[in-house]
Design an enzyme around this catalytic site. Structure first.
Site, short mmCIF file in Angstrom:
data_model
loop_
_atom_site.label_atom_id
_atom_site.label_comp_id
_atom_site.label_asym_id
_atom_site.label_seq_id
_atom_site.Cartn_x
_atom_site.Cartn_y
_atom_site.Cartn_z
CE LYS A 211 -9.73 7.74 10.32
NZ LYS A 211 -10.62 7.30 9.20
CE1 TYR B 74 -8.64 10.70 5.42
CE2 TYR B 74 -9.49 11.96 7.28
CZ TYR B 74 -8.95 10.79 6.76
OH TYR B 74 -8.73 9.70 7.59
NE ARG C 169 -3.48 1.18 3.20
CZ ARG C 169 -4.46 2.09 3.28
NH1 ARG C 169 -4.28 3.22 3.95
NH2 ARG C 169 -5.63 1.88 2.69
CG ASN D 94 -12.29 3.98 9.55
OD1 ASN D 94 -11.92 5.06 10.02
ND2 ASN D 94 -12.07 3.64 8.29
CG HIS E 266 -5.32 8.39 8.09
ND1 HIS E 266 -5.84 8.32 6.83
CD2 HIS E 266 -4.05 8.81 7.94
CE1 HIS E 266 -4.92 8.71 5.96
NE2 HIS E 266 -3.82 9.02 6.61
CD GLU F 143 -1.70 10.98 4.62
OE1 GLU F 143 -2.59 10.85 3.77
OE2 GLU F 143 -1.41 10.09 5.44
P1 GTP Z 1 -7.71 6.11 5.86
O1 GTP Z 1 -6.53 5.43 6.44
O2 GTP Z 1 -8.53 6.86 6.88
O3 GTP Z 1 -7.39 6.93 4.63
O4 GTP Z 1 -8.66 4.90 5.41
P2 GTP Z 1 -8.59 4.03 4.11
O5 GTP Z 1 -7.38 4.36 3.29
O6 GTP Z 1 -8.79 2.63 4.55
O7 GTP Z 1 -9.89 4.51 3.34
P3 GTP Z 1 -10.07 5.66 2.21
O8 GTP Z 1 -8.81 6.42 2.02
O9 GTP Z 1 -10.72 5.04 1.04
O10 GTP Z 1 -11.15 6.60 2.92
C1 GTP Z 1 -10.71 7.56 3.86
C2 GTP Z 1 -11.66 7.57 5.03
O11 GTP Z 1 -12.91 8.04 4.59
C3 GTP Z 1 -11.96 6.21 5.65
O12 GTP Z 1 -11.04 5.80 6.61
C4 GTP Z 1 -13.30 6.47 6.29
O13 GTP Z 1 -13.13 7.08 7.56
C5 GTP Z 1 -13.94 7.45 5.35
N1 GTP Z 1 -14.87 6.77 4.46
C6 GTP Z 1 -14.60 5.95 3.42
N2 GTP Z 1 -15.72 5.49 2.86
C7 GTP Z 1 -16.74 6.03 3.57
C8 GTP Z 1 -18.16 5.95 3.51
O14 GTP Z 1 -18.73 5.27 2.67
N3 GTP Z 1 -18.87 6.66 4.44
C9 GTP Z 1 -18.25 7.44 5.39
N4 GTP Z 1 -18.98 8.14 6.27
N5 GTP Z 1 -16.92 7.54 5.48
C10 GTP Z 1 -16.18 6.84 4.60
MG MG Z 2 -6.82 6.35 2.70
#
Ligand code: GTP
Ligand code: MG
Length: 138
Positions: free
Chosen positions: A9, A49, A85, A112, A115, A126
């Site tokens: 990212k 997303y 993951r 973070n 992804h 994806e």
């Molecule tokens: P990805 O691999 O990026 O999909 O991460 P993940 O699977 O661990 O998390 P998830 O799919 O639940 O959320 C997708 C992305 O949304 C996360 O990686 C974060 O970058 C973002 N995200 C999730 N929760 C929050 C939040 O509370 N605030 C913000 N700003 N971003 C969030």
């Molecule tokens: Mg995710």
């Protein structure tokens, strides 16, 4: 062997961490079988997303993902989706196990660093979002 879609990212590309993150993948036995650097538009980030479209952080997420270059990549290996993951660590770096990418490099739950696809069907979708079969060389 399995394939998964990974994205380094903008927070991580901005801090010049691509190589260090790739070393984590390779050390875990994941092979980088496709890779390209690009900058998403906000609309493209929203398309990628779209499952999160109704979440309160959607606008922040898509603005961030379009804010700088990303490195999209296909990782291949035995159980690649779960392994990736594991290497990434928990979404929120405060909860991520030490040694994981997010524990070491991520700045916040939003910024973070990486992804990774979460299941075989989303991995397929994806990967196709970024790559044609011709661009993936295992
Ligand atoms: P990805 O691999 O990026 O999909 O991460 P993940 O699977 O661990 O998390 P998830 O799919 O639940 O959320 C997708 C992305 O949304 C996360 O990686 C974060 O970058 C973002 N995200 C999730 N929760 C929050 C939040 O509370 N605030 C913000 N700003 N971003 C969030
Ligand atoms: Mg995710």
């Amino acid at each position: 062997t399995e394939r998964t879609l990974s994205i380094i990212k903008p927070d991580a590309t901005g801090r010049n961490l691509t190589g260090k993150i790739n070393a984590k993948f390779e050390d875990a036995g994941l092979r980088i079988v496709a890779q390209k650097r690009l900058q998403l538009t906000k609309a493209q980030a929203g398309e990628f997303y779209k499952v999160h479209a109704e979440r309160p952080f959607f606008d922040e997420l898509t603005t961030f993902m379009a804010s700088g270059p990303v490195v999209a990549q296909v990782l291949e290996g035995e159980g690649a989706i779960a392994k990736n993951r594991e290497v990434m660590g928990a979404t929120n770096p405060a909860d991520a196990e030490s040694g994981t990418i997010r524990a070491e490099f991520a700045e916040s739950v939003g910024e973070n660093s990486v992804h990774g696809s979460d299941a075989p069907d989303t991995a397929k979708e994806e990967i196709a979002f970024f790559f044609s079969e011709l661009e993936i060389v295992g």
